[in-house]
Write a protein that holds these residues in place. Structure first.
Motif, PDB file in Angstrom:
ATOM      1  N   ALA A 154       0.815  -1.215   0.000  1.00 51.03           N
ATOM      2  CA  ALA A 154       0.000   0.000   0.000  1.00 51.03           C
ATOM      3  C   ALA A 154       0.845   1.260   0.000  1.00 51.03           C
ATOM      4  O   ALA A 154       0.402   2.320  -0.462  1.00 51.03           O
ATOM      5  CB  ALA A 154      -0.931  -0.008   1.216  1.00 51.03           C
ATOM      6  N   ALA A 155       2.074   1.167   0.510  1.00 47.70           N
ATOM      7  CA  ALA A 155       2.934   2.357   0.580  1.00 47.70           C
ATOM      8  C   ALA A 155       3.307   2.877  -0.799  1.00 47.70           C
ATOM      9  O   ALA A 155       3.662   4.055  -0.940  1.00 47.70           O
ATOM     10  CB  ALA A 155       4.195   2.025   1.379  1.00 47.70           C
ATOM     11  N   PHE A 156       3.215   2.032  -1.828  1.00 52.60           N
ATOM     12  CA  PHE A 156       3.603   2.443  -3.175  1.00 52.60           C
ATOM     13  C   PHE A 156       2.406   2.866  -4.024  1.00 52.60           C
ATOM     14  O   PHE A 156       2.575   3.201  -5.194  1.00 52.60           O
ATOM     15  CB  PHE A 156       4.336   1.292  -3.883  1.00 52.60           C
ATOM     16  N   LEU A 157       1.205   2.840  -3.450  1.00 50.51           N
ATOM     17  CA  LEU A 157      -0.001   3.123  -4.212  1.00 50.51           C
ATOM     18  C   LEU A 157      -0.708   4.348  -3.640  1.00 50.51           C
ATOM     19  O   LEU A 157      -0.285   4.911  -2.629  1.00 50.51           O
ATOM     20  CB  LEU A 157      -0.928   1.902  -4.197  1.00 50.51           C
ATOM     21  N   ILE A 173       2.037   3.036  -9.566  1.00 47.96           N
ATOM     22  CA  ILE A 173       3.038   2.870  -8.521  1.00 47.96           C
ATOM     23  C   ILE A 173       3.925   4.104  -8.454  1.00 47.96           C
ATOM     24  O   ILE A 173       4.377   4.619  -9.482  1.00 47.96           O
ATOM     25  CB  ILE A 173       3.892   1.617  -8.795  1.00 47.96           C
ATOM     26  N   THR A 174       4.159   4.574  -7.254  1.00 46.40           N
ATOM     27  CA  THR A 174       5.028   5.738  -7.042  1.00 46.40           C
ATOM     28  C   THR A 174       6.137   5.372  -6.063  1.00 46.40           C
ATOM     29  O   THR A 174       5.899   4.714  -5.055  1.00 46.40           O
ATOM     30  CB  THR A 174       4.235   6.923  -6.468  1.00 46.40           C
ATOM     31  N   GLN A 175       7.370   5.751  -6.390  1.00 47.06           N
ATOM     32  CA  GLN A 175       8.527   5.596  -5.509  1.00 47.06           C
ATOM     33  C   GLN A 175       8.692   4.156  -5.044  1.00 47.06           C
ATOM     34  O   GLN A 175       8.796   3.861  -3.854  1.00 47.06           O
ATOM     35  CB  GLN A 175       8.405   6.528  -4.286  1.00 47.06           C
ATOM     36  N   PHE A 176       8.743   3.239  -6.012  1.00 48.77           N
ATOM     37  CA  PHE A 176       8.915   1.830  -5.664  1.00 48.77           C
ATOM     38  C   PHE A 176      10.336   1.558  -5.197  1.00 48.77           C
ATOM     39  O   PHE A 176      11.308   2.001  -5.812  1.00 48.77           O
ATOM     40  CB  PHE A 176       8.588   0.940  -6.865  1.00 48.77           C
ATOM     41  N   THR A 177      10.453   0.818  -4.108  1.00 52.21           N
ATOM     42  CA  THR A 177      11.748   0.378  -3.597  1.00 52.21           C
ATOM     43  C   THR A 177      11.627  -1.080  -3.162  1.00 52.21           C
ATOM     44  O   THR A 177      10.523  -1.580  -2.938  1.00 52.21           O
ATOM     45  CB  THR A 177      12.207   1.221  -2.386  1.00 52.21           C
ATOM     46  N   PHE A 178      12.760  -1.746  -3.045  1.00 54.57           N
ATOM     47  CA  PHE A 178      12.763  -3.136  -2.594  1.00 54.57           C
ATOM     48  C   PHE A 178      12.189  -3.202  -1.184  1.00 54.57           C
ATOM     49  O   PHE A 178      12.527  -2.383  -0.329  1.00 54.57           O
ATOM     50  CB  PHE A 178      14.186  -3.689  -2.606  1.00 54.57           C
ATOM     51  N   MET A 179      11.317  -4.173  -0.939  1.00 57.15           N
ATOM     52  CA  MET A 179      10.664  -4.235   0.367  1.00 57.15           C
ATOM     53  C   MET A 179      10.803  -5.629   0.975  1.00 57.15           C
ATOM     54  O   MET A 179      10.880  -6.646   0.271  1.00 57.15           O
ATOM     55  CB  MET A 179       9.178  -3.882   0.249  1.00 57.15           C
TER      56      MET A 179
END
Length: 728
Positions: free
Chosen positions: A45-48, A148-154
């Protein structure tokens, strides 16, 4: 024996077991990967966007509960498979004791093996799950139509610990069962386990045939009941018949599999040219013996596959329907609806400061009401359509049953035998209907003094019913007027949409001349807006209406009292009033619809995948165990001159039947169940299961088919190795 020797012995056993029972370990690793990946939904959810974030946060709790349920299913697989693993190794464990190891030392080796196997499969699953979860972010964004915004490895600690907790309990249970087996079995039993036949209660042929026939009869009876009563849609009265039908089909499935072994032998004997040809007799007997010992598990697998197929196909089909029809059901940018209430019904609104209340003896001018409250719709819309709905009963109205009786048309199947057939259709005046058509750029209609039209936007089955009513040419008695149809078909276009919604909301409305609705009590008034400016400004305007009607603005009553025209008034002293009950925007409905379809698709795929790999793995382990038990028989066949190709064909036939028969019956169950689902959904639109069935077919082809192929290849290798070893 030193600790190092214990460890080396356990590690060697794990390596050998991993090679011999790779299907078991791969399935557990897949389960861990899927559980971890799908439980990272709250982190995704942090990327949406914020709206999708809210949906995913709510979905996260449901996914956790679902994970526990699916973990129990996989737990059954692990315990079931573990019994076969220990059974294969009883002679080996007996040799350890003969060489001087105590039961405690053997238990220590088993504990180390379980720990090493658990850590290895869990670590592999987590690694795959972490990688898969990165890709799942993009799948989630696609399902919820988001970016998707600001995608990083999670990495999700929450998903990790949920998965660890579920599988940790499974492994502990498996370890305890292993230790219990070692501590309670005598050495002589361990050494003789290889030659001990599985205790199977042989059923007489007549009993098996009777059980098979009874199972087929019960299944057919359940199908007929489901076709007649359908799914429980209209209240609790339908739940009991549905539960009885479910119980009948489950009982029929169990009886069918319990009697299948005898039926298989009987039907094979009827075709003598086939039964006495090649290894057909041997293959039939092998299958009969295997089915007799595994009939209960095959029944459960069939029902679980049925659940998986139905959930995936039905869920994905409903998602497709909702997404396809969304644009047709939202021709306006926003809808504001005022509902009318009598004095008793209005008591539930006591203490609220709703913005629009009007005497229910005649319809209100909703646009004027909004303007009087400082919310003039012309500030955001140059084009709007206002429509009032009437719901007369008794002699003034027309029920669905009356339509069917007058025209000779059959009611939609979902209405037959229910109270819905006695419900009345809504009425709408010609003037209001023409305002809807004008907003859509369509020409007005003229009903004259005695014409009528029927509009509906809820689905093909209802439209077909109304088409037959209109085509019959029969007159309808409406509020003292005898009306005839203006055209031979039902109106189903955008002008049939009374207010925007994510699904069809107009179950049937009769458009009549203005004089027919004179004196009737209005049911609701809806103002449909098409924004003249930006969507953001229009949505903000509707939000102000919602804030005011929910009481967040305290000056509403004052604004209404200021009009003081005898029709608009504040709550106090109003004997019969109306209230703005809801206001929806196209933006809001679209987001909610994508949230619903995304959630359904997400959970359907999750459930389907886990259930399919569980069933396929259980079947695979059963077949491999049977191949190991039957290897001496194939060796005997080889010594008698049977060719390797003939033995392979026999093994392939057994594997195909063992995998495909439960799947075939599950597919048959699913077809009947999905027919009932289609009938229910047809009230809201045409449900096309073709694309979803193809997607489901691809899933089964990849997962289920892969297990089938690998099982056959491994089983053939086991048999071949035994034959080669015997010859050596």
């Amino acid at each position: 024996v030193s600790r190092r020797m214990f460890f080396r012995l356990a590690l060697g056993n794990v390596r050998r077991s991993l090679r011999d029972y790779a299907i078991y370990f791969v399935t557990i690793a897949l389960g861990v990967a899927v559980f971890y990946a799908f439980n990272t939904i709250s982190n995704q959810a942090a990327f949406l966007s914020d709206s999708t974030n809210t949906i995913l946060e709510m979905l996260s709790g449901s996914m956790t509960v679902l994970t526990v349920f699916l973990a129990m299913v996989l737990g059954f697989l692990m315990v079931y498979a573990n019994n076969f693993l220990i059974k294969r190794r009883k002679r080996e464990l007996g040799l350890y004791q003969m060489l001087g190891m105590t039961r405690g030392q053997v238990s220590r080796v088993i504990s180390l093996e379980t720990l090493l196997a658990s850590v290895a499969s869990f670590a592999a699953g987590i690694l795959v799950g972490v990688l898969a979860s990165q890709l799942l972010v993009f799948v989630t964004a696609s399902l919820f139509h988001d970016s998707i915004t600001q995608f990083t490895f999670m990495f999700s600690p929450f998903a990790f610990f949920v998965t660890l907790g579920c599988f940790g309990m499974m492994f502990v249970l498996m370890l305890l069962l292993n230790l219990r087996t070692i501590s309670h079995v005598k050495l002589v039993d361990l050494m003789g386990a290889e030659h001990e036949n599985e205790h199977v209660r042989v059923r007489s042929l007549p009993v098996s045939l009777a059980m098979f026939a009874a199972g087929v009869g019960l299944i057919i009876w359940a199908y007929v009941r489901l076709e007649a009563s359908g799914l429980p849609v209209y209240g609790p009265d339908q739940y009991q018949p549905f539960l009885i039908t479910t119980g009948i089909v489950c009982a029929g499935t169990f009886l069918l599999f319990f009697g299948l072994s005898g039926a298989l032998v009987t039907f094979s004997r009827m075709v003598k040219s086939h039964y006495y040809h090649g290894l057909a007799m041997f293959t039939t007997r092998q299958l009969s013996s295997r089915i007799t010992s595994a009939s209960a598990s095959m029944s459960v697998i069939c029902l679980v596959l049925f659940l998986a197929i139905t959930s995936v196909t039905g869920g994905m089909s409903i998602c497709t329907l909702l997404n396809q029809d969304l644009e047709a059901h939202t021709p306006y940018d926003a809808s504001v609806t005022l509902n009318y209430y009598d004095e008793e019904s209005l008591q539930e609104f006591e203490g609220s400061d709703s913005i629009a209340r009007a005497a229910a003896t005649r319809p209100a001018d909703l646009a004027q009401l909004l303007a009087s409250a400082g919310l003039d719709p012309s500030t955001v819309s140059n084009s709007h359509a206002q429509v009032t709905i009437y719901w007369p009963t008794g002699d003034a109205g027309v029920s669905f049953k009356t339509l069917a009786d007058e025209s000779g048309a059959s009611l939609p199947s979902i209405m037959e035998g229910t109270d819905t057939a006695s419900s009345y259709l809504f009425l709408m005046s010609q003037s209001d209907y023409n305002s809807l058509r004008s907003a859509m750029g369509e020409a007005p209609v003229d009903l004259g003094q005695d014409g009528y039209l029927i509009t509906s936007d809820i689905g093909d089955e209802a439209s077909a019913f109304y088409d037959k009513v209109c085509a019959s040419g029969e007159s309808l008695p409406v509020n003292g007027h005898s009306l005839h149809p203006l055209q031979s078909t039902c109106v189903t276009g955008t002008s049939a949409v009374i207010e925007i919604a994510n699904v069809g909301d107009n179950s049937g409305t009769i458009v009549v001349p203005d004089s027919v609705v004179s004196g009737l009590t209005p049911y609701s008034t809806t103002l449909n807006l098409r924004y003249s400016g930006s969507t953001e400004d229009g949505d903000a305007y509707v939000q102000r209406i919602n804030d005011t009607s929910s009481g967040t603005q305290s000056d509403t009553a004052t604004a209404l009292s200021a009009t003081n025209d005898g029709r608009l008034r504040a709550y106090e002293g109003a004997a019969s009033t109306g209230v703005v009950s809801h206001s929806y925007t196209k933006t809001e409905i679209t987001k909610n619809a994508y949230g619903v379809t995304g959630t359904i698709a997400y959970m359907a795929v999750y459930i389907g995948f886990v259930l399919v790999i569980s069933c396929a793995a259980i079947l695979a382990i059963q077949q491999l165990s049977d191949a190991s038990d039957s290897a001496p028989r194939y060796r005997t066949l080889s010594e008698l001159g049977c060719s390797r190709a003939a033995a392979d064909r026999s093994l392939l036939a057994q594997t195909l039947f063992y995998f495909l028969f439960p799947l075939g019956l599950a597919l048959l169950h699913s077809v009947v169940a999905l027919r009932s689902v289609t009938k229910v959904v047809s009230l809201f639109g045409h449900l096309d299961i073709t694309s979803a069935a193809m997607s489901c077919g691809v899933l089964f082809l990849i997962v289920y088919g892969s297990y089938l192929v690998v099982t056959y290849l491994v089983a053939r290798g086991v048999v071949s190795a035994h034959i080669v070893k015997a010859r050596g």
